[in-house]
Design a protein around this motif. Sequence first.
Motif, PDB file in Angstrom:
ATOM      1  N   VAL A  33       0.837  -1.209   0.000  1.00 46.92           N
ATOM      2  CA  VAL A  33       0.000   0.000   0.000  1.00 46.92           C
ATOM      3  C   VAL A  33       0.870   1.256   0.000  1.00 46.92           C
ATOM      4  N   LEU A  34       1.893   1.279   0.847  1.00 48.88           N
ATOM      5  CA  LEU A  34       2.766   2.457   0.910  1.00 48.88           C
ATOM      6  C   LEU A  34       3.513   2.644  -0.412  1.00 48.88           C
ATOM      7  N   SER A  35       3.916   1.548  -1.025  1.00 48.38           N
ATOM      8  CA  SER A  35       4.572   1.615  -2.337  1.00 48.38           C
ATOM      9  C   SER A  35       3.631   2.205  -3.379  1.00 48.38           C
ATOM     10  N   ILE A  36       2.403   1.723  -3.399  1.00 55.36           N
ATOM     11  CA  ILE A  36       1.411   2.207  -4.359  1.00 55.36           C
ATOM     12  C   ILE A  36       1.122   3.694  -4.140  1.00 55.36           C
ATOM     13  N   GLN A  37       0.933   4.086  -2.899  1.00 55.95           N
ATOM     14  CA  GLN A  37       0.608   5.479  -2.578  1.00 55.95           C
ATOM     15  C   GLN A  37       1.707   6.448  -2.979  1.00 55.95           C
ATOM     16  N   ASN A  38       2.950   5.979  -2.978  1.00 58.48           N
ATOM     17  CA  ASN A  38       4.091   6.863  -3.233  1.00 58.48           C
ATOM     18  C   ASN A  38       4.814   6.589  -4.537  1.00 58.48           C
ATOM     19  N   GLY A  39       4.297   5.661  -5.342  1.00 57.36           N
ATOM     20  CA  GLY A  39       4.980   5.310  -6.582  1.00 57.36           C
ATOM     21  C   GLY A  39       6.403   4.860  -6.321  1.00 57.36           C
ATOM     22  N   ALA A  40       6.562   4.090  -5.242  1.00 54.69           N
ATOM     23  CA  ALA A  40       7.891   3.722  -4.772  1.00 54.69           C
ATOM     24  C   ALA A  40       8.250   2.279  -5.094  1.00 54.69           C
ATOM     25  N   ASP A  41       9.535   2.031  -5.237  1.00 55.14           N
ATOM     26  CA  ASP A  41      10.053   0.682  -5.327  1.00 55.14           C
ATOM     27  C   ASP A  41      10.053   0.076  -3.926  1.00 55.14           C
ATOM     28  N   VAL A  42      10.212  -1.237  -3.854  1.00 56.37           N
ATOM     29  CA  VAL A  42      10.214  -1.940  -2.570  1.00 56.37           C
ATOM     30  C   VAL A  42      11.526  -2.689  -2.426  1.00 56.37           C
ATOM     31  N   VAL A  43      12.136  -2.582  -1.253  1.00 55.65           N
ATOM     32  CA  VAL A  43      13.314  -3.384  -0.928  1.00 55.65           C
ATOM     33  C   VAL A  43      12.828  -4.446   0.037  1.00 55.65           C
ATOM     34  N   SER A  44      12.935  -5.721  -0.385  1.00 56.36           N
ATOM     35  CA  SER A  44      12.330  -6.809   0.374  1.00 56.36           C
ATOM     36  C   SER A  44      13.047  -8.122   0.114  1.00 56.36           C
ATOM     37  N   ASP A  45      12.947  -9.023   1.077  1.00 54.02           N
ATOM     38  CA  ASP A  45      13.419 -10.392   0.868  1.00 54.02           C
ATOM     39  C   ASP A  45      12.235 -11.318   0.582  1.00 54.02           C
ATOM     40  N   ASP A  46      11.085 -10.715   0.315  1.00 49.42           N
ATOM     41  CA  ASP A  46       9.839 -11.446   0.111  1.00 49.42           C
ATOM     42  C   ASP A  46       9.204 -11.016  -1.219  1.00 49.42           C
ATOM     43  N   ALA A  47       9.997 -11.041  -2.279  1.00 43.75           N
ATOM     44  CA  ALA A  47       9.585 -10.479  -3.565  1.00 43.75           C
ATOM     45  C   ALA A  47       8.311 -11.097  -4.121  1.00 43.75           C
ATOM     46  N   ALA A  48       8.155 -12.402  -4.018  1.00 33.67           N
ATOM     47  CA  ALA A  48       6.985 -13.056  -4.619  1.00 33.67           C
ATOM     48  C   ALA A  48       5.688 -12.561  -3.997  1.00 33.67           C
ATOM     49  N   ASP A  49       5.653 -12.477  -2.680  1.00 30.72           N
ATOM     50  CA  ASP A  49       4.424 -12.036  -2.006  1.00 30.72           C
ATOM     51  C   ASP A  49       4.131 -10.560  -2.277  1.00 30.72           C
ATOM     52  N   ILE A  50       5.169  -9.736  -2.246  1.00 27.55           N
ATOM     53  CA  ILE A  50       4.970  -8.307  -2.522  1.00 27.55           C
ATOM     54  C   ILE A  50       4.506  -8.120  -3.966  1.00 27.55           C
ATOM     55  N   GLN A  51       5.113  -8.836  -4.899  1.00 28.17           N
ATOM     56  CA  GLN A  51       4.720  -8.723  -6.305  1.00 28.17           C
ATOM     57  C   GLN A  51       3.264  -9.125  -6.501  1.00 28.17           C
ATOM     58  N   ARG A  52       2.841 -10.156  -5.826  1.00 26.00           N
ATOM     59  CA  ARG A  52       1.446 -10.612  -5.924  1.00 26.00           C
ATOM     60  C   ARG A  52       0.489  -9.507  -5.479  1.00 26.00           C
ATOM     61  N   LEU A  53       0.833  -8.826  -4.394  1.00 26.55           N
ATOM     62  CA  LEU A  53      -0.016  -7.740  -3.894  1.00 26.55           C
ATOM     63  C   LEU A  53      -0.006  -6.553  -4.846  1.00 26.55           C
ATOM     64  N   LEU A  54       1.169  -6.185  -5.348  1.00 24.53           N
ATOM     65  CA  LEU A  54       1.253  -5.068  -6.294  1.00 24.53           C
ATOM     66  C   LEU A  54       0.498  -5.382  -7.582  1.00 24.53           C
ATOM     67  N   SER A  55       0.616  -6.609  -8.039  1.00 24.42           N
ATOM     68  CA  SER A  55      -0.082  -7.014  -9.262  1.00 24.42           C
ATOM     69  C   SER A  55      -1.595  -6.944  -9.092  1.00 24.42           C
ATOM     70  N   ALA A  56      -2.075  -7.317  -7.911  1.00 21.04           N
ATOM     71  CA  ALA A  56      -3.518  -7.263  -7.643  1.00 21.04           C
ATOM     72  C   ALA A  56      -4.043  -5.836  -7.742  1.00 21.04           C
ATOM     73  N   ALA A  57      -3.188  -4.879  -7.454  1.00 23.57           N
ATOM     74  CA  ALA A  57      -3.570  -3.463  -7.540  1.00 23.57           C
ATOM     75  C   ALA A  57      -3.199  -2.869  -8.888  1.00 23.57           C
ATOM     76  N   ARG A  58      -2.659  -3.709  -9.769  1.00 22.46           N
ATOM     77  CA  ARG A  58      -2.195  -3.257 -11.089  1.00 22.46           C
ATOM     78  C   ARG A  58      -1.163  -2.148 -10.972  1.00 22.46           C
ATOM     79  N   ALA A  59      -0.355  -2.260  -9.931  1.00 24.01           N
ATOM     80  CA  ALA A  59       0.715  -1.287  -9.703  1.00 24.01           C
ATOM     81  C   ALA A  59       2.012  -1.833 -10.253  1.00 24.01           C
ATOM     82  N   LYS A  60       2.800  -0.950 -10.777  1.00 29.80           N
ATOM     83  CA  LYS A  60       4.092  -1.349 -11.329  1.00 29.80           C
ATOM     84  C   LYS A  60       5.178  -0.762 -10.450  1.00 29.80           C
ATOM     85  N   GLY A  61       5.764  -1.598  -9.652  1.00 27.50           N
ATOM     86  CA  GLY A  61       6.884  -1.179  -8.822  1.00 27.50           C
ATOM     87  C   GLY A  61       7.981  -2.201  -8.942  1.00 27.50           C
ATOM     88  N   THR A  62       9.192  -1.749  -8.830  1.00 27.11           N
ATOM     89  CA  THR A  62      10.338  -2.644  -8.858  1.00 27.11           C
ATOM     90  C   THR A  62      10.578  -3.168  -7.456  1.00 27.11           C
TER      91      THR A  62
END
Length: 126
Positions: free
Chosen positions: A93-122
Motif C-alpha cells: 500500500v505504501l509503495s502504491i501510494q508513493n509510486g515507490a520501489d520496494v526493498v524486500s526479501d519477500d519479492a513473490a508475495d509483494i509482487q502478488r499484492l502489487l499485481s492485484a492493484a495493477r501497480a508497477k513497482g520494482t
Amino acid sequence: MRPVVYDTGVLIAADRSERRTWVEHRVRLEAGVIPLVPAPVVAQASRSAKQTEMRRLLRGCEVVPFDEPAAHAAGSLLGKTGTKDVVDASVAVLSIQNGADVVSDDAADIQRLLSAARAKGTIVDV
C-alpha cells in the motif's frame, strides 16, 4: 532515484550489520531519497532496545503510521489475493501510494499484492 519502501528484511539485515544493506541505504540518503517504512514493519522487526543497528537505520527513514485508510487498502489487497500477511500488504500500500520501489526479501508475495492493484513497482532484493 525513485522513492523506496523498506520491508522487514531490510531492518533485520541492518541489525545484523550486513554491509550491502548499509551501503545501499547510504547511497539512497546521499541521493536525497528518504526510505519509507510502514509502522507494521517496525513492529514485526523490533524485539528489544538492544537492536541498536536497526534503530540507527530507522533514524534515516520516515516511519509512516498505519492509519485507517491504509488499513482498509491493505485489507482490500489481502482480499483480492487471498493472502493474510498484513505487514506485506502495508508495504504494498505504501509503495502504491508513493509510486515507490520496494526493498524486500519477500519479492513473490509483494509482487502478488502489487499485481492485484495493477501497480508497477520494482522489487529490489535485500
